[in-house]
Scaffold this active site. Structure first.
Site, PDB file in Angstrom:
ATOM      1  N   CYS A  11       9.780 -10.444 -10.050  1.00  0.00           N
ATOM      2  CA  CYS A  11       8.512 -10.672 -10.733  1.00  0.00           C
ATOM      3  C   CYS A  11       7.960  -9.309 -11.135  1.00  0.00           C
ATOM      4  O   CYS A  11       8.565  -8.282 -10.841  1.00  0.00           O
ATOM      5  CB  CYS A  11       7.529 -11.495  -9.904  1.00  0.00           C
ATOM      6  SG  CYS A  11       6.874 -10.721  -8.429  1.00  0.00           S
ATOM      7  N   CYS A  85       8.784 -12.167 -15.419  1.00  0.00           N
ATOM      8  CA  CYS A  85       9.095 -10.815 -15.918  1.00  0.00           C
ATOM      9  C   CYS A  85       9.744 -10.862 -17.283  1.00  0.00           C
ATOM     10  O   CYS A  85       9.945  -9.837 -17.914  1.00  0.00           O
ATOM     11  CB  CYS A  85       9.951 -10.026 -14.940  1.00  0.00           C
ATOM     12  SG  CYS A  85      11.676 -10.519 -14.868  1.00  0.00           S
ATOM     13  N   CYS A  89      14.183  -8.245 -17.371  1.00  0.00           N
ATOM     14  CA  CYS A  89      15.298  -8.369 -16.439  1.00  0.00           C
ATOM     15  C   CYS A  89      16.625  -8.199 -17.183  1.00  0.00           C
ATOM     16  O   CYS A  89      16.871  -8.884 -18.168  1.00  0.00           O
ATOM     17  CB  CYS A  89      15.241  -9.742 -15.766  1.00  0.00           C
ATOM     18  SG  CYS A  89      16.374  -9.883 -14.398  1.00  0.00           S
TER      19      CYS A  89
END
Length: 135
Positions: A11, A85, A89
């Site tokens: 996150c 996120c 990522c």
């Protein structure tokens, strides 16, 4: 997946949702699963309301520190679960990616964090059933 599956929770701040998810997976699966968590912009400390909510479940996260997301940690994981996120990522072929839409506990009190915690526990229980073979 290897004999011992590895799961990474990501996150933004690595101070709330990903910490709760990692705490539950460690607590419920023990050493049968390798657990990682990280954030794209880690906070300095874990959210105090998250610490309190998890303590109510008998899980102490006081020794946890938010960590920065690295491509190496993602690459070393079998399952990567993102929680807000987005595109930050890194993507590696062959990994299983899940995106869990969960409210952000940042700035929330304990009463707002409990339902998020409870939803995470339900998702972790389902994840364990998927990744660990029944004996």
């Amino acid at each position: 997946m290897a004999n011992k599956p590895s799961v990474m929770f990501v996150c933004v701040h690595n101070a709330g949702r990903s910490q709760m998810a990692a705490g539950y997976l460690t607590h419920l699966a023990g050493d049968a699963v390798e657990v990682r968590s990280a954030g794209s912009a880690p906070a300095n400390t874990v959210n105090p309301a998250v610490l309190e909510a998890m303590r109510e479940e008998g899980i102490d996260l006081a020794d946890q520190k938010p960590k920065i997301l690295t491509a190496e940690a993602v690459q070393a994981s079998d399952v990567v679960i993102t929680m807000g996120c987005g595109d930050v990522c890194p993507y590696f072929p062959g990994k299983r990616y899940l995106d869990w839409k969960l409210d952000d506990p940042a700035g929330q009190g304990i009463d707002a964090v409990r339902p998020i915690r409870n939803e995470i526990r339900c998702r972790i229980e389902k994840l364990i059933a998927e990744i660990l073979p029944s004996e």
